[in-house]
Design a protein around this motif. Structure first.
Motif, mmCIF file in Angstrom:
data_model
loop_
_atom_site.group_PDB
_atom_site.id
_atom_site.type_symbol
_atom_site.label_atom_id
_atom_site.label_comp_id
_atom_site.label_asym_id
_atom_site.label_seq_id
_atom_site.Cartn_x
_atom_site.Cartn_y
_atom_site.Cartn_z
ATOM 1 N N LEU A 66 63.604 56.798 89.699
ATOM 2 C CA LEU A 66 62.939 55.560 90.124
ATOM 3 C C LEU A 66 62.198 55.768 91.437
ATOM 4 C CD1 LEU A 66 65.776 52.973 89.334
ATOM 5 C CD2 LEU A 66 64.026 53.879 87.798
ATOM 6 N N ALA A 67 61.530 56.903 91.549
ATOM 7 C CA ALA A 67 60.865 57.286 92.791
ATOM 8 C C ALA A 67 59.733 56.317 93.123
ATOM 9 C CB ALA A 67 60.318 58.705 92.667
ATOM 10 N N ALA A 68 59.784 55.763 94.313
ATOM 11 C CA ALA A 68 58.780 54.775 94.749
ATOM 12 C C ALA A 68 57.619 55.487 95.424
ATOM 13 C CB ALA A 68 59.427 53.760 95.682
ATOM 14 N N VAL A 69 56.894 56.275 94.630
ATOM 15 C CA VAL A 69 55.749 57.036 95.139
ATOM 16 C C VAL A 69 54.600 56.952 94.124
ATOM 17 C CG1 VAL A 69 57.119 58.631 96.539
ATOM 18 C CG2 VAL A 69 56.682 59.165 94.129
ATOM 19 N N PRO A 70 53.344 57.083 94.592
ATOM 20 C CA PRO A 70 52.189 56.896 93.703
ATOM 21 C C PRO A 70 51.674 58.186 93.078
ATOM 22 C CG PRO A 70 51.443 56.930 95.959
ATOM 23 C CD PRO A 70 52.945 57.103 96.015
ATOM 24 N N TYR A 71 52.565 59.074 92.599
ATOM 25 C CA TYR A 71 52.111 60.349 92.042
ATOM 26 C C TYR A 71 51.153 60.147 90.876
ATOM 27 C CZ TYR A 71 52.073 64.897 89.775
ATOM 28 O OH TYR A 71 51.657 66.066 89.193
ATOM 29 N N LEU A 72 51.488 59.258 89.956
ATOM 30 C CA LEU A 72 50.628 59.044 88.793
ATOM 31 C C LEU A 72 49.244 58.594 89.228
ATOM 32 C CD1 LEU A 72 49.988 58.721 85.787
ATOM 33 C CD2 LEU A 72 51.110 56.479 85.860
ATOM 34 N N TRP A 73 49.184 57.605 90.128
ATOM 35 C CA TRP A 73 47.922 56.981 90.491
ATOM 36 C C TRP A 73 47.105 57.854 91.427
ATOM 37 C CZ3 TRP A 73 48.072 53.548 86.968
ATOM 38 C CH2 TRP A 73 49.321 52.984 86.607
ATOM 39 N N SER A 74 47.729 58.449 92.403
ATOM 40 C CA SER A 74 47.002 59.207 93.411
ATOM 41 C C SER A 74 46.672 60.625 92.955
ATOM 42 C CB SER A 74 47.819 59.277 94.708
ATOM 43 O OG SER A 74 47.094 59.932 95.730
ATOM 44 N N ILE A 75 47.617 61.278 92.262
ATOM 45 C CA ILE A 75 47.442 62.688 91.924
ATOM 46 C C ILE A 75 46.947 62.872 90.490
ATOM 47 C CG2 ILE A 75 48.556 64.935 91.810
ATOM 48 C CD1 ILE A 75 48.329 63.761 94.631
ATOM 49 N N ALA A 76 47.751 62.444 89.522
ATOM 50 C CA ALA A 76 47.400 62.694 88.122
ATOM 51 C C ALA A 76 46.080 62.038 87.734
ATOM 52 C CB ALA A 76 48.525 62.209 87.208
ATOM 53 N N LEU A 77 45.835 60.826 88.266
ATOM 54 C CA LEU A 77 44.622 60.094 87.890
ATOM 55 C C LEU A 77 43.527 60.226 88.953
ATOM 56 C CD1 LEU A 77 46.211 56.841 86.421
ATOM 57 C CD2 LEU A 77 45.678 58.994 85.274
#
Length: 364
Positions: A82-93
């Motif tokens: 439940l990591a509260a970080v924007p990896y999907l939005w900032s990095i992957a996308l």
């Protein structure tokens, strides 16, 4: 296809799990529940320092030129914790799209995102518009550059973003732009798991074109495909860990002198949840593999999207029901997995929408 995980998948998954395991404890989740903003800066810094953020990005922007399988492994672990970080939005996308389609200056922004020094995000949702590939937000080219007008909803981490990738329509054609959130009106919204999401109002807002107008539909399709897969991977990790928690509870909790997991009705619910999670794991793996091989993946991604939303609903409710009153106690971690799974379900959309999209793909 080969379902054997790559060495990079295993290494990145293990490293992400170790970083999260040290920092994302039950106490830390409770702190984030009551924080002004549900963002774990310490975890984000650690993921940057260990190279997790940049690992799957192209070498041109400081990454190791890995791909969808490896990003899925990272997202799965982030979902488990439940990591509260924007990896999907900032990095992957965000960084991924700029690395692939952006100018030299935009690729530099992707490099900075991979290093964790800036955050990027994407604005895909619009109020009462269920077709993200046809945005109602409009763009006009003026003597002073591009200007955007429209409204986006539930934009993750817009308050922290250096830039927002915004799809908009140019004379009936879809294009993708970069917007500085300081030039827009950004308003906090409340979502089920308290993730930081915002409404973004654009009124003749300055913007920078990503790629070309003619390539806009391709760029948006690239972003949407990976957004759906990424959310499905996050949901997979969340449901895997939720199933482990409820299985442990069912073995330990006793009623009438017996473990509740030995009761037929409970055992059947847990068995159904196990099948749902296995189905989602298969669907996510297939979609990620097809993308990594540059093969047609639309049907597989929509299948994973359907499983993540539909199975996510069933498993999340099983976790609460089997836990009983403990399942809705905010001091117990079970409720965090319930709200996270519901958030992912709502973000992915209703099961009937997925079936309609799959039907259109198969018919077309």
């Amino acid at each position: 296809m080969d379902f054997t995980p790559t060495e990079a998948q295993l290494d990145l998954g293990r490293l992400t799990g170790e970083v999260c395991g040290k920092l994302v404890t039950a106490d830390r989740l409770r702190e984030l529940d009551t924080a002004d903003e549900r963002f774990d800066q310490q975890l984000w810094n650690s993921l940057a320092e260990t190279g997790v953020l940049a690992a799957a990005l192209p070498e041109a922007v400081g990454g190791s030129d890995l791909g969808s399988l490896e990003q899925t492994a990272i997202l799965r672990e982030l979902g488990k914790h439940l990591a509260a970080v924007p990896y999907l939005w900032s990095i992957a996308l965000g960084a991924g799209a700029l690395a692939r389609f952006g100018s030299a200056a935009q690729q530099e922004l992707a490099t900075r995102a991979g290093a964790g020094s800036v955050i990027l995000t994407v604005a895909l949702a619009e109020e009462r518009n269920w077709e993200p590939a046809a945005p109602t937000t409009t763009a006009v080219e003026t003597e002073d550059g591009w200007r955007l007008t429209g409204a986006k909803t539930t934009v993750p981490f817009a308050n922290r973003a250096e830039r927002i990738l915004v799809p908009a329509t140019v004379s009936g054609i879809t294009a993708v732009f970069l917007v500085d959130p300081a030039a827009a009106t950004v308003t906090a919204q409340q979502v089920v798991d308290r993730s930081p999401e915002f409404a973004v109002e654009l009124t003749d807002t300055p913007a920078e074109l990503v790629g070309t107008v003619d390539s806009g539909a391709e760029i948006l399709d690239w972003i949407l495909t990976r957004a759906w897969l990424g959310l499905s991977a996050l949901q997979l990790g969340t449901l895997e860990r939720a199933l482990e928690l409820v299985a442990d509870y069912a073995r330990e909790r006793e009623q009438f002198g017996k473990a509740v997991g030995s009761f037929q009705a409970v055992a059947q619910r847990l068995a159904d949840a196990y099948i749902d999670v296995q189905g989602l794991r298969l669907a996510v793996t297939q979609a990620a593999w097809l993308l990594s091989e540059d093969l047609p993946a639309a049907e597989a991604v929509h299948t994973a999207k359907f499983w993540a939303a539909d199975a996510g609903h069933r498993v999340a409710h099983t976790v609460v029901h089997v836990h009983g009153g403990v399942g809705i106690d905010r001091d117990h971690i079970a409720h965090n997995y319930f709200t996270a799974a519901k958030h992912n379900e709502f973000a992915l959309g209703a099961g009937t929408d997925h079936l309609r999209a799959l039907g259109a793909l198969l018919a077309g």
